[in-house]
Design an enzyme around this catalytic site. Structure first.
Site, short mmCIF file in Angstrom:
data_model
loop_
_atom_site.label_atom_id
_atom_site.label_comp_id
_atom_site.label_asym_id
_atom_site.label_seq_id
_atom_site.Cartn_x
_atom_site.Cartn_y
_atom_site.Cartn_z
N ASN A 125 0.82 -1.21 0.00
CA ASN A 125 0.00 0.00 0.00
C ASN A 125 0.86 1.27 0.00
O ASN A 125 0.60 2.19 -0.77
CB ASN A 125 -0.95 0.01 1.20
CG ASN A 125 -1.96 -1.13 1.13
OD1 ASN A 125 -2.02 -1.83 0.11
ND2 ASN A 125 -2.71 -1.33 2.18
N HIS A 156 -18.43 35.64 -30.38
CA HIS A 156 -19.60 34.93 -30.91
C HIS A 156 -19.34 34.37 -32.31
O HIS A 156 -20.26 34.21 -33.09
CB HIS A 156 -20.84 35.84 -30.95
CG HIS A 156 -21.05 36.65 -29.71
ND1 HIS A 156 -21.76 36.20 -28.63
CD2 HIS A 156 -20.58 37.88 -29.37
CE1 HIS A 156 -21.75 37.12 -27.68
NE2 HIS A 156 -21.04 38.15 -28.09
N SER A 163 -8.62 11.57 -48.19
CA SER A 163 -9.84 10.77 -48.11
C SER A 163 -9.69 9.58 -49.07
O SER A 163 -9.04 9.70 -50.10
CB SER A 163 -11.04 11.62 -48.53
OG SER A 163 -12.08 10.80 -49.03
N LYS A 218 -9.64 15.89 -51.26
CA LYS A 218 -9.59 16.20 -49.84
C LYS A 218 -8.18 16.27 -49.27
O LYS A 218 -7.31 15.49 -49.59
CB LYS A 218 -10.39 15.15 -49.03
CG LYS A 218 -11.88 15.25 -49.21
CD LYS A 218 -12.48 16.58 -48.76
CE LYS A 218 -12.62 16.67 -47.26
NZ LYS A 218 -13.61 15.74 -46.71
N ASN A 261 -7.24 16.77 -45.29
CA ASN A 261 -7.95 16.90 -44.02
C ASN A 261 -7.04 17.21 -42.83
O ASN A 261 -5.93 16.69 -42.76
CB ASN A 261 -8.73 15.61 -43.71
CG ASN A 261 -9.85 15.37 -44.71
OD1 ASN A 261 -10.43 16.33 -45.25
ND2 ASN A 261 -10.16 14.11 -44.95
N GLU A 293 -8.21 17.47 -35.43
CA GLU A 293 -9.48 16.83 -35.03
C GLU A 293 -9.21 15.80 -33.94
O GLU A 293 -9.99 15.65 -32.99
CB GLU A 293 -10.12 16.12 -36.23
CG GLU A 293 -10.62 17.07 -37.31
CD GLU A 293 -10.94 16.30 -38.59
OE1 GLU A 293 -11.91 15.52 -38.58
OE2 GLU A 293 -10.21 16.47 -39.59
N LYS A 308 -4.29 3.86 -12.06
CA LYS A 308 -3.16 3.82 -12.99
C LYS A 308 -3.55 3.93 -14.46
O LYS A 308 -2.97 4.72 -15.20
CB LYS A 308 -2.32 2.57 -12.75
CG LYS A 308 -1.43 2.74 -11.54
CD LYS A 308 -0.91 1.43 -11.03
CE LYS A 308 -0.91 1.42 -9.52
NZ LYS A 308 -2.24 1.47 -8.91
N1 ARG Z 1 -1.71 -3.24 -7.48
C1 ARG Z 1 -2.08 -2.55 -6.29
C2 ARG Z 1 -2.52 -1.12 -6.62
O1 ARG Z 1 -2.24 -0.70 -7.68
C3 ARG Z 1 -0.94 -2.51 -5.35
C4 ARG Z 1 -1.34 -2.42 -3.92
C5 ARG Z 1 -1.90 -3.71 -3.48
N2 ARG Z 1 -2.25 -3.68 -2.13
C6 ARG Z 1 -3.02 -4.63 -1.56
N3 ARG Z 1 -3.30 -4.51 -0.33
N4 ARG Z 1 -3.47 -5.63 -2.27
O2 ARG Z 1 -3.15 -0.45 -5.85
#
Ligand code: ARG
Length: 455
Positions: A109, A155, A276, A282, A284, A289, A324
């Protein structure tokens, strides 16, 4: 078999692995994971939580793993649960029992919170670099168009004359603020969560400051629950990138519009244009975009993380693993967008003649005509009204203010003289607006200089 096999057997259903494993995306943090572990191991050895020799073995082992992944000698095993498991497992395979001591006084963690902070700080540096390159391109192109008069719009209606340089430098200012925001975000990102443990700190006498120092962090987190469970720094980056992308998207929208035959203010270089498959004529602006379109992804990434976080009880919850993919997607998208726009801008051909024609057509010097009357002593409100009548008179006759004969001007007001034509000349109109921040060539030049000095 899982790292955490013990309480449970660790032989899990493959469908659990499919939802639980994060190596498919967190493997890109291998460098941060290893670097963070090196700092942790050094500290463990230094404070005597593990033997000095073990710490040295771990550090050397980790360095070897980093080198081998970098060189391609070691392939990351995508069947592992996550990058942390892979690195620790490989270390123990390579150096034996010492490897099993690395995770002392640490939880995944606080480890993952550290990794993500390090990854984001690196990404911020790259993003700032790219934003500076684009800002420099705005400055350089602007310098070539200090006197390229074009209509400024409100505008989407022609409003007052500006120059292409002035328009370009507006976007440069937005980017400067984006850079400032990213710099600011980096300060709060570089706060060390390691030492928070799983949630309640640790009983070992760790030297957190020493780890922070080794990793170039600004300080340490002061609450272990907060250290492992907040992602506000990540939300901040996603917010900053959302704002940045909104800027790039507005710029892109204008380029798309300007590439149309209706505007024809700009032509993109062939190497930055697409065609195109059916319409032979064309050419583009897919590039702008797509930047405009990809902006939606980044706004979505911000929403993803906000939504994931909004109801989480303290402290760590697995929901947070969802941070992530959103972060990586937003970073990749912003990097790519910044990267393509700079060369697109530098190679584009602007069309001053078309801009001038558009500028001449929309009565955008009407305000200057009213200002002329004010200089001759007429109260602005009256001058405004007379000029409005003049514009209507011209529209009915298919004339512009520049083409209207003096005799007819004088039917509206006797303050008009020969010098009115000079006063409403478009370049004069622009040049008169020479306060700092205005569109006059010398004012824009000063803005370019000030912007460059900030890069
Ligand atoms: N892959 C987990 C994350 O991205 C890592 C932490 C995992 N912790 C746990 N208590 N399982 O958050």
């Amino acid at each position: 078999m899982k790292l955490w096999a013990g309480r449970t057997g660790g032989d899990v259903d493959e469908r659990l692995s499919a939802i639980n494993n994060s190596i498919g995306f967190d493997s890109r943090m291998y460098k941060q994971d290893i670097t963070g572990s090196i700092a942790h191991a050094r500290m463990l050895g230094r404070v005597g939580v593990i033997e000095k020799e073990d710490a040295e073995k771990i550090v050397e082992g980790l360095k070897g793993i980093l080198e081998d992944i970098d060189s391609g000698k070691l392939e990351i095993d995508m069947t592992c649960e996550d990058i942390h498991t892979f690195v620790e497992g490989t270390l123990t395979e390579r150096i034996g029992d010492a490897g099993k001591r690395l995770h002392t006084a640490r939880s995944r963690n606080d480890q993952v919170a550290l990794d993500i902070r390090m990854y984001l700080a690196d990404a911020i540096d790259r993003l700032i670099g790219l934003a500076k390159v684009l800002t420099a391109a705005f400055c350089d192109v602007a310098e070539q168009h200090l006197e390229t008069v074009m209509p400024g719009y409100t505008h989407l209606q022609r409003a007052q004359p500006i120059t292409l340089a002035h328009w370009l430098m507006a976007y440069a200012q937005m980017l400067l603020r984006d850079i400032e925001r990213l710099n600011d975000c980096k300060k709060r990102t570089l706060v060390l969560p390691l030492g928070s443990g799983a949630l309640a700190g640790t009983t070992y006498p760790l030297d957190r400051e020493y780890v922070a120092e080794q990793l170039g962090f600004n300080g340490i987190s002061l609450n272990s629950l907060d250290g492992v469970s907040d992602r506000d720094f990540a939300l901040e980056l996603l917010s900053d990138l959302s704002i940045l992308m909104v800027h790039l998207s507005r710029f892109s929208e204008e380029i798309c519009l300007w590439c149309s035959w209706e505007f024809k203010f700009v032509t993109l270089a062939d190497q930055f244009s697409t065609g195109s498959s059916i319409m032979p004529q064309k050419k583009n602006p897919d590039i702008t975009e797509l930047v405009r379109g990809k902006t939606g992804r980044v706004l979505g990434d911000l929403t993803t993380l906000l939504t994931a976080m909004k109801a989480l009880p303290l402290a760590y919850n697995k929901d947070m693993q969802e941070d992530k993919e959103a972060l990586f997607d937003a970073i990749d998208t912003a990097e790519l967008s910044l990267e393509v726009l700079a060369p697109m801008l530098r190679t584009a051909t602007f069309h001053p003649a078309n801009m001038k024609k558009a500028a001449a057509g929309g009565f955008i010097n009407a305000t200057d005509c009213a200002d002329y009357m004010v200089r001759k002593g007429i109260p602005f409100r009256d001058a405004y009204k007379v000029t409005g009548q003049l514009v209507k008179y011209c529209i009915d006759r298919g004339l512009t203010l520049d083409e209207l004969p003096l005799a007819e001007y004088r039917e509206f007001s006797l303050v008009f003289d020969e010098d009115v034509y000079e006063a409403i000349d478009l370049l004069t109109c622009v040049s008169q607006r020479r306060l700092p921040g205005g569109p006059a060539p010398e004012a824009v030049k000063a803005t370019i200089e000030a912007t460059r000095s900030k890069l």
